[in-house]
Every structure is written in structure tokens, then in C-alpha cells.
Scaffold this active site. Structure first.
Site, PDB file in Angstrom:
ATOM      1  N   THR A 158      38.237  34.433  39.312  1.00  0.00           N
ATOM      2  CA  THR A 158      37.463  35.654  39.510  1.00  0.00           C
ATOM      3  C   THR A 158      35.989  35.303  39.646  1.00  0.00           C
ATOM      4  O   THR A 158      35.539  34.228  39.257  1.00  0.00           O
ATOM      5  CB  THR A 158      37.696  36.646  38.357  1.00  0.00           C
ATOM      6  OG1 THR A 158      37.289  37.955  38.777  1.00  0.00           O
ATOM      7  CG2 THR A 158      36.917  36.262  37.107  1.00  0.00           C
TER       8      THR A 158
ATOM      9  N   LYS B 273      33.539  46.533  45.560  1.00  0.00           N
ATOM     10  CA  LYS B 273      34.618  46.459  44.565  1.00  0.00           C
ATOM     11  C   LYS B 273      34.123  45.803  43.289  1.00  0.00           C
ATOM     12  O   LYS B 273      34.432  46.250  42.169  1.00  0.00           O
ATOM     13  CB  LYS B 273      35.811  45.695  45.149  1.00  0.00           C
ATOM     14  CG  LYS B 273      36.935  45.451  44.157  1.00  0.00           C
ATOM     15  CD  LYS B 273      36.836  44.070  43.542  1.00  0.00           C
ATOM     16  CE  LYS B 273      37.816  43.901  42.397  1.00  0.00           C
ATOM     17  NZ  LYS B 273      37.704  42.580  41.755  1.00  0.00           N
TER      18      LYS B 273
ATOM     19  N   ASP C 273      41.515  36.855  33.917  1.00  0.00           N
ATOM     20  CA  ASP C 273      42.332  38.016  34.283  1.00  0.00           C
ATOM     21  C   ASP C 273      43.750  37.893  33.743  1.00  0.00           C
ATOM     22  O   ASP C 273      44.501  36.991  34.118  1.00  0.00           O
ATOM     23  CB  ASP C 273      42.366  38.169  35.801  1.00  0.00           C
ATOM     24  CG  ASP C 273      40.995  38.505  36.378  1.00  0.00           C
ATOM     25  OD1 ASP C 273      40.254  39.229  35.700  1.00  0.00           O
ATOM     26  OD2 ASP C 273      40.682  38.057  37.493  1.00  0.00           O
TER      27      ASP C 273
ATOM     28  N   GLU D 201      40.391  36.287  48.754  1.00  0.00           N
ATOM     29  CA  GLU D 201      41.586  35.778  49.430  1.00  0.00           C
ATOM     30  C   GLU D 201      42.686  36.825  49.459  1.00  0.00           C
ATOM     31  O   GLU D 201      43.417  36.950  50.449  1.00  0.00           O
ATOM     32  CB  GLU D 201      42.067  34.506  48.732  1.00  0.00           C
ATOM     33  CG  GLU D 201      41.134  33.310  48.872  1.00  0.00           C
ATOM     34  CD  GLU D 201      39.932  33.361  47.946  1.00  0.00           C
ATOM     35  OE1 GLU D 201      39.074  32.467  48.055  1.00  0.00           O
ATOM     36  OE2 GLU D 201      39.820  34.289  47.108  1.00  0.00           O
ATOM     37  N   ARG D 202      42.798  37.597  48.391  1.00  0.00           N
ATOM     38  CA  ARG D 202      43.814  38.657  48.303  1.00  0.00           C
ATOM     39  C   ARG D 202      43.527  39.742  49.343  1.00  0.00           C
ATOM     40  O   ARG D 202      44.442  40.234  50.008  1.00  0.00           O
ATOM     41  CB  ARG D 202      43.779  39.229  46.886  1.00  0.00           C
ATOM     42  CG  ARG D 202      44.944  40.085  46.480  1.00  0.00           C
ATOM     43  CD  ARG D 202      44.883  40.325  44.977  1.00  0.00           C
ATOM     44  NE  ARG D 202      44.914  39.063  44.260  1.00  0.00           N
ATOM     45  CZ  ARG D 202      44.083  38.737  43.261  1.00  0.00           C
ATOM     46  NH1 ARG D 202      43.158  39.590  42.858  1.00  0.00           N
ATOM     47  NH2 ARG D 202      44.188  37.568  42.673  1.00  0.00           N
TER      48      ARG D 202
ATOM     49  N   ASP E 290      41.696  31.163  30.918  1.00  0.00           N
ATOM     50  CA  ASP E 290      41.688  31.990  32.110  1.00  0.00           C
ATOM     51  C   ASP E 290      41.133  33.356  31.704  1.00  0.00           C
ATOM     52  O   ASP E 290      41.040  33.674  30.509  1.00  0.00           O
ATOM     53  CB  ASP E 290      43.129  32.112  32.634  1.00  0.00           C
ATOM     54  CG  ASP E 290      43.267  33.143  33.732  1.00  0.00           C
ATOM     55  OD1 ASP E 290      42.522  33.047  34.714  1.00  0.00           O
ATOM     56  OD2 ASP E 290      44.125  34.035  33.605  1.00  0.00           O
TER      57      ASP E 290
ATOM     58  N   GLU F 151      43.639  43.145  35.297  1.00  0.00           N
ATOM     59  CA  GLU F 151      44.144  43.283  36.661  1.00  0.00           C
ATOM     60  C   GLU F 151      44.229  44.722  37.141  1.00  0.00           C
ATOM     61  O   GLU F 151      43.944  45.007  38.310  1.00  0.00           O
ATOM     62  CB  GLU F 151      45.505  42.591  36.807  1.00  0.00           C
ATOM     63  CG  GLU F 151      45.452  41.074  36.657  1.00  0.00           C
ATOM     64  CD  GLU F 151      44.665  40.376  37.754  1.00  0.00           C
ATOM     65  OE1 GLU F 151      44.020  41.052  38.573  1.00  0.00           O
ATOM     66  OE2 GLU F 151      44.696  39.138  37.786  1.00  0.00           O
TER      67      GLU F 151
ATOM     68  N   THR G  36      38.374  30.240  35.798  1.00  0.00           N
ATOM     69  CA  THR G  36      38.956  31.411  36.434  1.00  0.00           C
ATOM     70  C   THR G  36      38.669  31.452  37.921  1.00  0.00           C
ATOM     71  O   THR G  36      37.671  30.891  38.385  1.00  0.00           O
ATOM     72  CB  THR G  36      38.415  32.695  35.779  1.00  0.00           C
ATOM     73  OG1 THR G  36      38.972  33.840  36.420  1.00  0.00           O
ATOM     74  CG2 THR G  36      36.898  32.770  35.873  1.00  0.00           C
TER      75      THR G  36
ATOM     76  N   PRO H  95      30.122  37.558  38.297  1.00  0.00           N
ATOM     77  CA  PRO H  95      29.713  38.866  37.758  1.00  0.00           C
ATOM     78  C   PRO H  95      30.818  39.556  36.957  1.00  0.00           C
ATOM     79  O   PRO H  95      30.533  40.236  35.959  1.00  0.00           O
ATOM     80  CB  PRO H  95      29.349  39.670  39.017  1.00  0.00           C
ATOM     81  CG  PRO H  95      28.939  38.638  40.013  1.00  0.00           C
ATOM     82  CD  PRO H  95      29.854  37.479  39.753  1.00  0.00           C
ATOM     83  N   ASN H  96      32.077  39.390  37.371  1.00  0.00           N
ATOM     84  CA  ASN H  96      33.181  39.993  36.625  1.00  0.00           C
ATOM     85  C   ASN H  96      33.292  39.395  35.233  1.00  0.00           C
ATOM     86  O   ASN H  96      33.536  40.100  34.248  1.00  0.00           O
ATOM     87  CB  ASN H  96      34.494  39.793  37.373  1.00  0.00           C
ATOM     88  CG  ASN H  96      34.554  40.552  38.682  1.00  0.00           C
ATOM     89  OD1 ASN H  96      33.831  41.521  38.887  1.00  0.00           O
ATOM     90  ND2 ASN H  96      35.421  40.107  39.580  1.00  0.00           N
TER      91      ASN H  96
END
Length: 253
Positions: free
Chosen positions: A120, A81, A10, A53-54, A8, A17, A118, A123-124
Site C-alpha cells: 500500500t 481514492k 492491509d 495495479e488492481r 504487513d 481492505e 506493504t 500516505p495510507n
């Protein structure tokens, strides 16, 4: 034999996070939205897997009267973001968690495949890799991320995708997770799991992980054992992983 390690991102590869939280807050401010996610609120929001989703959950829970209009702004908010998060990562504000780089180097030296699974966005992941592995080619054989799976964790989809791309069976791999949802996702994909606590998952139960530790540990800075299998010297090494895996296979035969 042990053929792959699946991580994973994050909270597992790095304590990302809080940078995500900061990036959301900067995006809100830039776009004129009077919102601010403080750590306690963000810890609750992390129960929802996936940044998009968050954000949707937050809008529908805290701003239901404006939800119809705000849904249309979600791509703008999340895209900004993501860019701001990348800037924070590239500023040097984020390194890998203890033991990650060491264990990955051990795996690469012995031909054990490495993968990411993951929720996320890609790009992250890419920014994190570029900053921490600047020598060129990234260390991962497979990256399964973000919207590539139909269902987010705790569904097993993203781990199943990583396994298919690796071309290995679940019995030939080990997953590394930090959250209850991530552990459930990996277990339902048939993977054994090592859990490492992170800043935002301190209150999570780590049920199902065969070993739970504070981090993977370094020889000069061993980890804290939480539960399950204990590792020699407080360090998760590839040698110890292979020995555990061999014993597991013998017991299952």
C-alpha cells in the site's frame, strides 16, 4: 536472537481492505465513473497486489475498449481514492486488529525493532499510524511501502528492503501476513511467517506459515488456532515468540 517484527498492513495491522473498496467506489462516483466494486468482485481483484495495479487490471479486464483513455485517468482516480481512504480512516472507522497494539508495546518495551512491509502507499500507512498512535512519534523503526520496491508481493522485494533498513538478518526477524501472496513474499525473503486470517483472505491457503491463527489474540479474547504452532492461552506474546525463536535457532545449529 529475535531482533525485529515485520508487519504487513492491509488485513494484518487492520482490516483495511473494505475501507479501500469504499474509497475506490467514492472516487468512482465523484469522478463520474459508473463503476461499483461489490465485496465479491473486490475479493477477486485483491488477487492483484497494489492499488494502482488492481485498478489497471480492472480497467483492462472489464473495460478493454476504453482502456487507452482510462489509463490516462489512473493517477487522478488513485490520488482521489487515497485522499478519501484517509478521510475514512480519520473518521474513526478503522482500528487495529486484536493483539497488534499489545504485541507492539511488548516489543518496544524490550527493544525489539518494528517495521512495516506493504504494497500500500505511504500516505495510507501514515494515516493508519496517526489515528491509532496519536501520542506523537510512530511505533515503527522502518516503513517500506508502496512504490519503493521494484516488484510487488509475492516477490520478496519489499521484505528485503525492510530487512536492509532495519539492519537485521532474516533469521533474526518474524513476519506477520494475512494473504497467500504476502506469505510467499516473506518466505522468499527468508523470513518465518505468522499468518492471521482477514475478511478478504478467508479463502487463501496459508501454506508456509509456521503458525496460522485468526488474529494475535488478547488475554480476555483468545484467538482461534488454524494450523501450525499453537500459542499458550490463544495469545501470541513476545515471550512466546522469543521462546519459539530460540528453539528454532538451537535446532538449526
Amino acid at each position: 536472537m529475535l531482533r525485529a517484527l515485520i508487519f504487513d498492513v492491509d488485513g494484518t495491522l487492520a482490516e483495511t481492505e473494505d475501507l479501500h473498496r469504499q474509497a475506490f467506489n467514492r472516487a468512482f462516483g465523484t469522478l463520474g465513473l459508473p463503476w461499483r466494486w461489490e465485496p465479491p468482485l473486490y475479493a477477486d481483484l485483491l488477487e492483484v497486489m497494489g492499488g494502482k495495479e488492481r485498478l489497471l487490471h480492472y480497467i483492462e479486464t472489464f473495460h478493454p475498449d476504453e482502456a487507452a483513455a482510462l489509463r490516462g485517468r489512473m493517477p487522478e482516480i488513485h490520488d482521489l481514492k487515497t485522499r478519501l481512504y484517509g478521510d475514512l480512516v480519520e473518521s474513526g472507522a478503522l482500528g487495529l486488529r486484536p493483539g497488534i497494539a499489545r504485541l507492539m508495546a511488548e516489543a518496544r518495551a524490550e527493544g525489539v525493532k518494528l517495521a512495516v512491509a506493504t504494497t500500500t502507499s505511504r500516505p495510507n500507512v501514515d494515516r493508519l499510524i496517526q489515528v491509532n498512535f496519536p501520542e506523537g512519534e510512530g511505533p515503527f523503526d522502518v516503513i517500506a511501502s508502496g512504490d519503493e520496491a521494484a516488484r510487488k508481493k509475492p516477490a520478496p522485494d519489499i521484505f528485503e528492503l525492510a530487512l536492509r533498513r532495519l539492519g537485521v538478518a532474516a533469521s533474526e526477524a518474524v513476519a506477520f501476513e494475512d494473504s497467500a501472496a504476502g506469505i510467499r513474499s516473506a518466505l522468499d525473503a527468508g523470513l518465518p511467517v505468522i499468518a492471521t486470517r482477514s475478511r478478504y483472505t478467508e479463502r487463501h491457503r496459508l501454506d508456509g506459515a509456521f503458525s496460522a491463527v485468526s488474529d494475535l489474540g488478547e488475554p480476555v479474547s483468545p484467538h482461534h488456532h488454524i494450523g501450525g504452532l499453537a500459542w499458550p492461552g490463544g495469545v501470541v506474546t513476545l515471550t512466546a515468540l522469543k521462546e519459539w525463536h530460540a528453539r528454532r535457532e538451537e535446532a538449526a545449529a
